[in-house]
Design an enzyme around this catalytic site. Sequence first.
Site, PDB file in Angstrom:
ATOM      1  N   SER A   1      40.059 -49.011 -24.226  1.00 33.12           N
ATOM      2  CA  SER A   1      39.033 -49.548 -22.560  1.00 33.12           C
ATOM      3  C   SER A   1      38.194 -48.970 -22.807  1.00 33.12           C
ATOM      4  O   SER A   1      37.653 -47.424 -23.592  1.00 33.12           O
ATOM      5  CB  SER A   1      39.876 -49.447 -22.152  1.00 33.12           C
ATOM      6  OG  SER A   1      41.194 -48.499 -22.723  1.00 33.12           O
ATOM      7  N   ARG A   2      37.551 -48.214 -21.841  1.00 38.37           N
ATOM      8  CA  ARG A   2      36.663 -47.581 -20.904  1.00 38.37           C
ATOM      9  C   ARG A   2      36.396 -47.114 -19.815  1.00 38.37           C
ATOM     10  O   ARG A   2      37.690 -48.548 -18.928  1.00 38.37           O
ATOM     11  CB  ARG A   2      35.708 -48.486 -21.296  1.00 38.37           C
ATOM     12  CG  ARG A   2      34.242 -47.705 -20.372  1.00 38.37           C
ATOM     13  CD  ARG A   2      32.782 -47.957 -21.542  1.00 38.37           C
ATOM     14  NE  ARG A   2      31.656 -47.683 -20.706  1.00 38.37           N
ATOM     15  CZ  ARG A   2      30.581 -48.274 -20.499  1.00 38.37           C
ATOM     16  NH1 ARG A   2      30.129 -48.671 -21.664  1.00 38.37           N
ATOM     17  NH2 ARG A   2      29.747 -47.891 -19.953  1.00 38.37           N
TER      18      ARG A   2
END
Length: 209
Positions: free
Chosen positions: A171-172
């Site tokens: 993810s980010r």
Amino acid sequence: MVKDGIYYGVGLGAAGLLLSVVFHPAWGAPFFLLAAFCLYFFRDPERAIPAGDVVVSPADGKVVHMRPTPGGGVRISIFLNIFNVHVNRSPIGGRVTGVEYKTGSYLMAHKELASDENEQNTLTIDPDRPGMQPVIVKQIAGLVARRIVCYKKIGDRVEKGERFGLIKFGSRADVFLGPEWQPTIQVGEKVAGGSSILAKLRNPPAGGV
């Protein structure tokens, strides 16, 4: 340890044990490995939170983008791979004034377009000191991630470095800062959620953020 990791670990471990007993130990081995990985993935270590007028990283990972924003601010993007700790922490102390979830694509999280097009949850935090611009944190799903968790709601109080959610698997996290903040990191640096400093106040008055 995040409770999800315990649930997954126990469930996969039980399935592996059942297959080992009923059929053959080799049948259970993949489930034992998956159980071990889930326990590792959902780890939640304690962190030393820096004091003073600083913004801390909301996540473990690598800084992949730093982009100017309208008004003289900056967006700092942190990519989390599947081996990073995925618990998210508040970059500052303050009051939550916005929580907005948006469905979207599942582009690879390190790509620039992911900030706007991927599934995401946006948390807006008003700093404790009056007159400062809100700090915005985006939890952004990636190619593998399919669930974003946020524990906070509008009106909640958060402390700097406090856990506020997690993103499951790759993810980010994006942080949007106003012009009053001076970034202290560069693209390519690795950061730790809650303990790495992303920015310092340019002209800190008396008292902390």
